[in-house]
Design a protein around this motif. Structure first.
Motif, PDB file in Angstrom:
ATOM      1  N   LYS A 164      -4.363   3.766 -24.857  1.00  0.00           N
ATOM      2  CA  LYS A 164      -3.200   2.906 -24.582  1.00  0.00           C
ATOM      3  C   LYS A 164      -3.248   2.306 -23.191  1.00  0.00           C
ATOM      4  O   LYS A 164      -2.715   1.215 -22.968  1.00  0.00           O
ATOM      5  CB  LYS A 164      -1.906   3.683 -24.793  1.00  0.00           C
ATOM      6  CG  LYS A 164      -1.718   4.871 -23.866  1.00  0.00           C
ATOM      7  CD  LYS A 164      -0.397   5.568 -24.166  1.00  0.00           C
ATOM      8  CE  LYS A 164      -0.176   6.769 -23.247  1.00  0.00           C
ATOM      9  NZ  LYS A 164       1.121   7.450 -23.565  1.00  0.00           N
ATOM     10  N   GLU A 188      -1.689   4.874 -30.479  1.00  0.00           N
ATOM     11  CA  GLU A 188      -0.613   4.158 -31.166  1.00  0.00           C
ATOM     12  C   GLU A 188      -0.057   2.994 -30.370  1.00  0.00           C
ATOM     13  O   GLU A 188       0.268   1.948 -30.924  1.00  0.00           O
ATOM     14  CB  GLU A 188       0.515   5.148 -31.505  1.00  0.00           C
ATOM     15  CG  GLU A 188       1.616   4.555 -32.356  1.00  0.00           C
ATOM     16  CD  GLU A 188       1.106   4.029 -33.695  1.00  0.00           C
ATOM     17  OE1 GLU A 188       1.647   3.003 -34.163  1.00  0.00           O
ATOM     18  OE2 GLU A 188       0.162   4.628 -34.267  1.00  0.00           O
ATOM     19  N   ASP A 189       0.049   3.122 -29.078  1.00  0.00           N
ATOM     20  CA  ASP A 189       0.645   2.052 -28.263  1.00  0.00           C
ATOM     21  C   ASP A 189      -0.398   1.180 -27.560  1.00  0.00           C
ATOM     22  O   ASP A 189      -0.105   0.548 -26.548  1.00  0.00           O
ATOM     23  CB  ASP A 189       1.583   2.665 -27.217  1.00  0.00           C
ATOM     24  CG  ASP A 189       2.839   3.250 -27.844  1.00  0.00           C
ATOM     25  OD1 ASP A 189       3.254   2.738 -28.902  1.00  0.00           O
ATOM     26  OD2 ASP A 189       3.384   4.226 -27.288  1.00  0.00           O
ATOM     27  N   ARG A 192       0.826  -2.587 -29.106  1.00  0.00           N
ATOM     28  CA  ARG A 192       2.214  -2.922 -29.447  1.00  0.00           C
ATOM     29  C   ARG A 192       2.959  -3.633 -28.326  1.00  0.00           C
ATOM     30  O   ARG A 192       3.803  -4.495 -28.579  1.00  0.00           O
ATOM     31  CB  ARG A 192       2.959  -1.642 -29.831  1.00  0.00           C
ATOM     32  CG  ARG A 192       4.392  -1.844 -30.269  1.00  0.00           C
ATOM     33  CD  ARG A 192       5.012  -0.524 -30.707  1.00  0.00           C
ATOM     34  NE  ARG A 192       5.048   0.462 -29.632  1.00  0.00           N
ATOM     35  CZ  ARG A 192       6.036   0.550 -28.743  1.00  0.00           C
ATOM     36  NH1 ARG A 192       7.055  -0.286 -28.803  1.00  0.00           N
ATOM     37  NH2 ARG A 192       6.008   1.477 -27.806  1.00  0.00           N
ATOM     38  N   GLN A 209      -7.159   4.216 -39.373  1.00  0.00           N
ATOM     39  CA  GLN A 209      -5.728   3.954 -39.299  1.00  0.00           C
ATOM     40  C   GLN A 209      -5.453   2.763 -38.386  1.00  0.00           C
ATOM     41  O   GLN A 209      -6.036   2.652 -37.306  1.00  0.00           O
ATOM     42  CB  GLN A 209      -4.989   5.187 -38.773  1.00  0.00           C
ATOM     43  CG  GLN A 209      -3.480   5.045 -38.773  1.00  0.00           C
ATOM     44  CD  GLN A 209      -2.797   6.370 -38.450  1.00  0.00           C
ATOM     45  OE1 GLN A 209      -3.447   7.418 -38.347  1.00  0.00           O
ATOM     46  NE2 GLN A 209      -1.478   6.324 -38.299  1.00  0.00           N
ATOM     47  N   PRO A 211      -3.037   0.896 -35.874  1.00  0.00           N
ATOM     48  CA  PRO A 211      -1.895   1.202 -35.021  1.00  0.00           C
ATOM     49  C   PRO A 211      -0.814   0.133 -35.145  1.00  0.00           C
ATOM     50  O   PRO A 211      -1.019  -0.913 -35.764  1.00  0.00           O
ATOM     51  CB  PRO A 211      -2.502   1.195 -33.618  1.00  0.00           C
ATOM     52  CG  PRO A 211      -3.618   0.216 -33.722  1.00  0.00           C
ATOM     53  CD  PRO A 211      -4.179   0.361 -35.111  1.00  0.00           C
ATOM     54  N   GLU A 212       0.332   0.380 -34.561  1.00  0.00           N
ATOM     55  CA  GLU A 212       1.415  -0.602 -34.595  1.00  0.00           C
ATOM     56  C   GLU A 212       1.021  -1.825 -33.778  1.00  0.00           C
ATOM     57  O   GLU A 212       0.482  -1.707 -32.677  1.00  0.00           O
ATOM     58  CB  GLU A 212       2.699   0.021 -34.047  1.00  0.00           C
ATOM     59  CG  GLU A 212       3.920  -0.842 -34.259  1.00  0.00           C
ATOM     60  CD  GLU A 212       5.197  -0.132 -33.858  1.00  0.00           C
ATOM     61  OE1 GLU A 212       6.258  -0.783 -33.838  1.00  0.00           O
ATOM     62  OE2 GLU A 212       5.127   1.091 -33.579  1.00  0.00           O
ATOM     63  N   LEU A 213       1.307  -2.993 -34.327  1.00  0.00           N
ATOM     64  CA  LEU A 213       0.926  -4.259 -33.692  1.00  0.00           C
ATOM     65  C   LEU A 213       2.168  -5.088 -33.369  1.00  0.00           C
ATOM     66  O   LEU A 213       3.198  -4.960 -34.041  1.00  0.00           O
ATOM     67  CB  LEU A 213      -0.002  -5.047 -34.618  1.00  0.00           C
ATOM     68  CG  LEU A 213      -1.341  -4.380 -34.967  1.00  0.00           C
ATOM     69  CD1 LEU A 213      -2.043  -5.147 -36.074  1.00  0.00           C
ATOM     70  CD2 LEU A 213      -2.235  -4.274 -33.738  1.00  0.00           C
ATOM     71  N   ASN A 215       4.618  -8.415 -33.278  1.00  0.00           N
ATOM     72  CA  ASN A 215       4.941  -9.400 -34.322  1.00  0.00           C
ATOM     73  C   ASN A 215       4.382 -10.791 -34.018  1.00  0.00           C
ATOM     74  O   ASN A 215       4.571 -11.718 -34.799  1.00  0.00           O
ATOM     75  CB  ASN A 215       6.458  -9.478 -34.511  1.00  0.00           C
ATOM     76  CG  ASN A 215       7.022  -8.198 -35.100  1.00  0.00           C
ATOM     77  OD1 ASN A 215       6.330  -7.484 -35.825  1.00  0.00           O
ATOM     78  ND2 ASN A 215       8.282  -7.905 -34.806  1.00  0.00           N
ATOM     79  N   LYS A 233       0.806   1.761 -42.108  1.00  0.00           N
ATOM     80  CA  LYS A 233       2.212   2.133 -42.254  1.00  0.00           C
ATOM     81  C   LYS A 233       2.943   1.153 -43.159  1.00  0.00           C
ATOM     82  O   LYS A 233       2.595  -0.040 -43.228  1.00  0.00           O
ATOM     83  CB  LYS A 233       2.883   2.176 -40.882  1.00  0.00           C
ATOM     84  CG  LYS A 233       2.401   3.324 -40.017  1.00  0.00           C
ATOM     85  CD  LYS A 233       3.172   3.373 -38.708  1.00  0.00           C
ATOM     86  CE  LYS A 233       2.705   4.554 -37.862  1.00  0.00           C
ATOM     87  NZ  LYS A 233       3.442   4.623 -36.567  1.00  0.00           N
ATOM     88  N   GLU A 235       5.280  -1.543 -44.542  1.00  0.00           N
ATOM     89  CA  GLU A 235       5.852  -2.769 -43.989  1.00  0.00           C
ATOM     90  C   GLU A 235       5.284  -3.128 -42.611  1.00  0.00           C
ATOM     91  O   GLU A 235       5.939  -3.749 -41.786  1.00  0.00           O
ATOM     92  CB  GLU A 235       7.374  -2.672 -43.914  1.00  0.00           C
ATOM     93  CG  GLU A 235       8.024  -2.466 -45.274  1.00  0.00           C
ATOM     94  CD  GLU A 235       9.541  -2.493 -45.227  1.00  0.00           C
ATOM     95  OE1 GLU A 235      10.108  -2.379 -44.108  1.00  0.00           O
ATOM     96  OE2 GLU A 235      10.162  -2.638 -46.297  1.00  0.00           O
ATOM     97  N   THR A 236       4.031  -2.739 -42.380  1.00  0.00           N
ATOM     98  CA  THR A 236       3.373  -3.053 -41.099  1.00  0.00           C
ATOM     99  C   THR A 236       3.338  -4.549 -40.820  1.00  0.00           C
ATOM    100  O   THR A 236       3.528  -4.990 -39.683  1.00  0.00           O
ATOM    101  CB  THR A 236       1.935  -2.497 -41.100  1.00  0.00           C
ATOM    102  OG1 THR A 236       1.994  -1.080 -41.085  1.00  0.00           O
ATOM    103  CG2 THR A 236       1.163  -2.974 -39.884  1.00  0.00           C
TER     104      THR A 236
END
Length: 325
Positions: A164, A188-189, A192, A209, A211-213, A215, A233, A235-236
């Motif tokens: 991160k 994860e971060d 994001r 996997q 990670p969160e991206l 928008n 995840k 509704e990623t």
């Protein structure tokens, strides 16, 4: 008698004068007579006029000077004190230079911060404007990047992990491409909090996997990895209004990750393990008038699915998916 004698003597002297030959006047030394003008010059009366003053223009017009000293035009060394003469090799010594500290991040955009390898990032890699190119440099971790970085390329290296802190604070970063490494984990971060990120390419790695991206994404490429359906995840991609390209081919997905944003133009899911498509995968079963114009490139070939079994799943599309029917 005396008068007669004087008169006779005067006549004899006068006769001798007229009978004497004309004295030749020597032409000025150092003058070459032009052959074609010999006659004209020979008729000039040198006894009556000064050839160097009253007739300078005439003489200059008909003679070429041979014996005048020749002056060659060139670079002449100054006479006298020569302490001001500078050899070309000495120029650099006259220009003051600040000593460069390879580990100092004091020249942002030029050398960049210090990397693990003991070199500034922009010596280890190549920095052009806001782009940092670290392709084929055998790096094992992402080096510290200049704050103004907008594009980062580290393709075909030995990266195994993205942390991160690797991209923390890079508020101008728009594109990341780390294709062809051995990345198996991403914090994860890691992405994001990047407000300008629009393109992420992590193809040909060992990622299991996503990670969160943010928008803001326009293009996501996680093809040729070890991605399972439970590695994405729920509704990623739902709120990514600008997402146009989603490449998830050559992974281990069991189903299409839903929902897909309405602005999506291309989705590649070939060579996975997808076995079922339902009526709401691409269309809206509750709205028979819904037409999905942007989505014109769907790849489902190489999956264990017969697309002809779910004809209603494609009724809103302008182009049929590529696959087995």
């Amino acid at each position: 008698m005396k008068t007669f004698a004087y008169t006779l003597l005067g006549l004899l002297i006068l006769q001798a004068v007229f009978a004497a030959p004309t004295k030749n006047v020597e032409k000025p030394k150092g003058i070459k007579q032009t052959p074609l003008l010999v006659d004209a010059i020979d008729g000039f009366d040198y006894q009556q006029q000064d050839p160097y003053h009253e007739n300078v223009e005439l003489i200059s017009a008909y003679y070429d000077y041979e014996d005048e000293p020749k002056i060659e035009i060139g670079t002449l060394a100054p006479s006298g004190n020569s302490e001001f003469l500078i050899e070309e090799d000495d120029y650099e010594e006259l220009i003051p230079h600040e000593p460069l500290d390879p580990g100092a991040p004091s020249v942002p955009g030029l050398l960049g911060p210090e990397s693990k390898e003991g070199l500034p990032t922009c010596l280890l890699c190549t920095c052009l404007g806001g782009s940092v190119y670290c392709d084929d440099t055998d790096i094992e971790s992402i080096p510290p990047l200049p704050k103004e970085t907008t594009h980062f390329y580290a393709r075909f290296n030995k990266l195994t992990k993205i942390r991160k802190q690797d991209f923390a604070g890079l508020n101008n970063l728009k594109r990341i491409d780390v294709t062809g490494n051995k990345i198996s984990s991403i914090d994860e971060d890691s992405f994001r909090l990047l407000p300008e990120l629009v393109e992420l390419t992590v193809a040909s790695n060992e990622i299991a996997q996503v990670p969160e991206l943010p928008n803001t994404m326009v293009s996501i490429d996680v093809s040729h990895n070890k991605l399972h359906s439970n590695g994405i995840k729920k509704e990623t991609f739902k709120d990514m209004a600008n997402l146009a390209y989603l490449f998830l081919s050559d992974n281990e997905l069991d189903y299409v990750p839903l929902p897909l944003p309405d602005g999506l133009r291309s989705v590649h899911l070939q060579n996975n393990n997808i076995q079922h498509i339902n009526d709401d995968t691409f269309c809206n079963s509750k709205d028979i008038n819904y037409v999905r114009k942007p989505l014109q490139d769907i790849r489902l070939d190489g999956n264990p699915i017969n697309l002809s079994k779910t004809p209603q799943a494609y009724i809103c599309l302008l182009h049929m998916p590529v696959g087995t029917y």
